[in-house]
Design a protein around this motif. Structure first.
Motif, PDB file in Angstrom:
ATOM      1  N   VAL A  36       0.834  -1.207   0.000  1.00 13.49           N
ATOM      2  CA  VAL A  36       0.000   0.000   0.000  1.00 13.49           C
ATOM      3  C   VAL A  36       0.871   1.260   0.000  1.00 13.49           C
ATOM      4  N   ALA A  37       1.903   1.271   0.839  1.00 13.27           N
ATOM      5  CA  ALA A  37       2.791   2.433   0.906  1.00 13.27           C
ATOM      6  C   ALA A  37       3.512   2.647  -0.426  1.00 13.27           C
ATOM      7  N   TRP A  40       1.069   4.100  -2.999  1.00 15.63           N
ATOM      8  CA  TRP A  40       0.777   5.511  -2.727  1.00 15.63           C
ATOM      9  C   TRP A  40       1.899   6.404  -3.224  1.00 15.63           C
ATOM     10  N   ARG A  43       2.205   6.275  -7.106  1.00 10.22           N
ATOM     11  CA  ARG A  43       1.137   7.048  -7.751  1.00 10.22           C
ATOM     12  C   ARG A  43       1.494   8.536  -7.756  1.00 10.22           C
ATOM     13  N   ARG A  44       1.970   9.062  -6.650  1.00 10.23           N
ATOM     14  CA  ARG A  44       2.357  10.475  -6.583  1.00 10.23           C
ATOM     15  C   ARG A  44       3.484  10.789  -7.562  1.00 10.23           C
TER      16      ARG A  44
END
Length: 293
Positions: A36-37, A40, A43-44
């Protein structure tokens, strides 16, 4: 040694909790939280490079399963005794929740999955890999918490005040009670987090592209894994007296360093496009029509 025990790092008393008949394993949670990290952060970084935010999840849909399967295959191949040695249990090779994912199998198979995902999304693999690289280090750092909960993959005995306390059931045979061990899980966590920050800074400072951030990730990780692997005492296959992961770190790290230099000379700066093929005139007209609507 006993005087240092109050300063020692304790090991969790358990790595498994039960919700009725269902086991909740810390190792699995660490892997999932790391994924998940990584998603995230990727994606950024992908959006900052001009990519579509939804692409990250679409590519991850292929890359993550491939990476988990590849990581398990590499672990079983490089540590076969527990599964195929004397007293081994071959079916346990499927028990991923017990721990054991080899990073190089995960990277190799994950790259295949990412290539499939990128091809389906019409984007190039190299810039997506550059966006992923720091997040991958963060995921590896978080994933090492699973080794802490499982009380596994620790280093040799140490008298350092940050030595790791291990329960008697997990200590090597013959070591006296109260022995402390190098917390290699913590060393790798800190190395990976520092490496992730370094990659982000270098990427912004020098505008790297064409896969160079990912290649630099390999160089950073293998450098740390090399000395951390030399501290570990868990069973491993040896080649010329060195653990197989030591040789892998040396060979892969040097190869990535050479590739980093070669690619930098041929393709300095960022990628000029993220797409496998440039948009056509018809694509531009459709985009303009959709915007007008």
């Amino acid at each position: 040694m006993n005087a240092l025990l109050p300063l020692a790092i304790p090991s969790p008393s358990t790595g498994v909790w039960h919700l009725g008949p269902f086991p909740l394993r810390a190792y699995a949670f660490a892997i999932l939280l790391g994924i998940v990290a990584a998603l995230w952060l990727t994606r950024r970084r992908w959006v900052e490079r001009g990519g579509d935010a939804d692409t990250t999840l679409e590519v991850a849909f292929w890359a993550v399963p491939f990476g988990i399967v590849g990581g398990r295959i590499y672990h079983v191949i490089t540590s076969p005794d527990a599964y195929f040695g004397v007293g081994g249990d071959p079916i346990r090779a499927l028990y991923i929740w017990e721990g054991g994912l080899g990073i190089w199998g995960a990277v190799a198979f994950g790259a295949v999955g990412a290539w499939i995902g990128c091809h389906r999304q019409g984007v190039r693999l190299a810039p997506w890999g550059d966006a992923l690289a720091p997040g991958l280090l963060v995921a590896q750092a978080i994933g090492r918490l699973g080794n802490w909960f499982n009380q596994e993959l620790f280093g040799g005995p140490t008298t350092l005040p940050w030595g790791l306390r291990i329960d008697a059931a997990h200590m090597p045979v013959g070591d006296p009670a109260g022995t402390l061990y190098h917390p290699t899980f913590l060393y790798e966590m800190l190395w990976c987090l520092a490496g992730a920050a370094l990659l982000v800074w270098i990427d912004r400072r020098f505008q790297l592209g064409h896969g160079r951030v990912f290649l630099l990730y390999i160089v950073v990780y293998t450098t740390g894994r090399l000395w951390i692997e030399l501290l570990r005492i868990d069973p491993a296959e040896l080649i010329l007296g060195l653990r197989i992961n030591v040789w892998t770190s040396i060979i892969v790290g040097l190869g990535a360093l050479v590739a980093f230099v070669v690619v930098g000379r041929r393709h300095p700066g960022r990628d000029t496009t993220l797409l496998l093929a440039p948009p056509t005139v018809q694509d531009d007209e459709e985009i303009a029509t959709d915007s007008a609507r």
